[in-house]
Design a protein around this motif. Structure first.
Motif, short mmCIF file in Angstrom:
data_model
loop_
_atom_site.label_atom_id
_atom_site.label_comp_id
_atom_site.label_asym_id
_atom_site.label_seq_id
_atom_site.Cartn_x
_atom_site.Cartn_y
_atom_site.Cartn_z
N GLY A 1 0.81 -1.21 0.00
CA GLY A 1 0.00 0.00 0.00
C GLY A 1 0.84 1.26 0.00
O GLY A 1 1.89 1.31 0.64
N PHE A 2 0.41 2.25 -0.74
CA PHE A 2 1.04 3.57 -0.82
C PHE A 2 2.48 3.52 -1.33
O PHE A 2 3.30 4.37 -1.02
N GLY A 3 2.83 2.47 -2.08
CA GLY A 3 4.17 2.37 -2.63
C GLY A 3 5.19 1.80 -1.67
O GLY A 3 6.39 1.87 -1.93
N THR A 4 4.76 1.25 -0.56
CA THR A 4 5.68 0.67 0.43
C THR A 4 5.81 -0.82 0.23
O THR A 4 5.02 -1.45 -0.48
N LEU A 5 6.79 -1.40 0.89
CA LEU A 5 7.02 -2.84 0.88
C LEU A 5 6.98 -3.35 2.31
O LEU A 5 7.36 -2.63 3.24
N ALA A 6 6.55 -4.61 2.47
CA ALA A 6 6.47 -5.21 3.81
C ALA A 6 6.50 -6.73 3.69
O ALA A 6 6.30 -7.28 2.60
N PRO A 7 6.74 -7.43 4.80
CA PRO A 7 6.69 -8.89 4.79
C PRO A 7 5.28 -9.40 4.46
O PRO A 7 4.29 -8.67 4.60
N ASP A 8 5.19 -10.66 4.05
CA ASP A 8 3.89 -11.22 3.67
C ASP A 8 3.00 -11.47 4.89
O ASP A 8 3.42 -11.29 6.03
N GLU A 9 1.79 -11.93 4.62
CA GLU A 9 0.78 -12.08 5.69
C GLU A 9 1.10 -13.21 6.67
O GLU A 9 0.47 -13.31 7.72
N LEU A 10 2.07 -14.06 6.36
CA LEU A 10 2.45 -15.12 7.28
C LEU A 10 3.49 -14.66 8.32
O LEU A 10 3.76 -15.38 9.28
N ALA A 11 4.05 -13.48 8.12
CA ALA A 11 5.04 -12.96 9.07
C ALA A 11 4.35 -12.65 10.40
O ALA A 11 3.22 -12.17 10.42
N PRO A 12 5.02 -12.93 11.52
CA PRO A 12 4.42 -12.65 12.83
C PRO A 12 4.12 -11.15 13.02
O PRO A 12 4.91 -10.30 12.63
N VAL A 13 2.97 -10.88 13.62
CA VAL A 13 2.60 -9.51 13.99
C VAL A 13 3.21 -9.23 15.36
O VAL A 13 3.09 -10.06 16.27
N VAL A 14 3.88 -8.09 15.49
CA VAL A 14 4.63 -7.79 16.72
C VAL A 14 4.29 -6.39 17.23
O VAL A 14 3.69 -5.58 16.53
N VAL A 15 4.71 -6.14 18.47
CA VAL A 15 4.62 -4.80 19.07
C VAL A 15 6.05 -4.28 19.19
O VAL A 15 6.89 -4.91 19.83
N PRO A 16 6.35 -3.14 18.57
CA PRO A 16 7.73 -2.64 18.59
C PRO A 16 8.10 -1.96 19.90
O PRO A 16 7.24 -1.47 20.63
N ASP A 17 9.39 -1.92 20.16
CA ASP A 17 9.94 -1.17 21.28
C ASP A 17 10.35 0.23 20.84
O ASP A 17 10.32 1.17 21.62
N VAL A 18 10.74 0.35 19.57
CA VAL A 18 11.16 1.61 18.96
C VAL A 18 10.46 1.71 17.62
O VAL A 18 10.39 0.72 16.89
N MET A 19 9.92 2.89 17.31
CA MET A 19 9.24 3.07 16.03
C MET A 19 9.87 4.24 15.28
O MET A 19 9.85 5.37 15.77
N LEU A 20 10.44 3.95 14.12
CA LEU A 20 10.95 4.99 13.23
C LEU A 20 9.76 5.49 12.42
O LEU A 20 9.03 4.68 11.85
#
Length: 195
Positions: free
Chosen positions: A105-124
């Protein structure tokens, strides 16, 4: 300020920020991205186990791909945001070393839907503008606002931008979570005590 005044002010600041960012030459962008990357690794301390939510830059945003590459090479856990739909928070998926990235979406790239969903400690965080109080001016879609509200804990928020995107003042609304720090080609500015 009334809601209408805040909306109008932010719209004008977004217009100015886009113009200021677009006016940068390709060589200036490359130099600024390299300098910001060096500042990030010198001044933002990460624990080895901290999950870092990064972003794949779009349009004329500062290029954080060198940050992503070094984080991955250093074995730092990294996740990338996925746009699930309008009005929804972003889903943050763990990007494991060697895993392919896909359009998200919006021209971005990301891991596929099988990648684990996580909560970050640091967010850029990508942004259009920022001020001296750590207020972030986003694109107006509310994706990061909704994401921060949905997380179980608040991560450290580190904005990435060109110094040309700085403003003296951006109106802050109740849903606007301030940055802990911002990284530009000029260095790292810390707004809170946790960056």
């Amino acid at each position: 300020m009334s809601d209408a005044t805040i909306d109008a002010t932010k719209a004008e600041l977004r217009r100015k920020a886009r113009a200021q960012r677009a006016a940068l030459s390709d060589s200036r962008r490359a130099e600024a991205s390299a300098a910001a990357t060096a500042h990030f690794f010198r001044d933002i301390k990460l624990l080895p186990e901290e999950m870092v939510a990064a972003f794949w830059p779009i349009r004329d945003e500062i290029d954080v791909k060198p940050v992503l590459t070094r984080l991955m090479d250093d074995g730092q856990p990294v996740c990338l945001p996925v746009v699930l739909g309008e009005g929804q928070p972003l889903e943050l998926r763990h990007w494991r070393d060697g895993a392919a990235l896909y359009p998200s979406g919006f021209g971005t790239l990301a891991p596929d839907e099988l990648a684990p969903v996580v909560v970050p400690d640091v967010m850029l965080m990508p942004l259009l503008g920022f001020d001296k109080h750590g207020t972030r001016l986003g694109y107006g879609g509310g994706y990061y606002d909704r994401t921060l509200q949905s997380l179980a804990r608040r991560p450290r928020l580190v904005g990435f931008a060109f110094s040309a995107q700085a403003f003296d003042f951006i109106p802050r609304e109740p849903h606007d979570v301030p940055l802990d720090a911002v990284v530009t080609e000029d260095g790292v500015t810390v707004f809170g005590t946790s960056a």
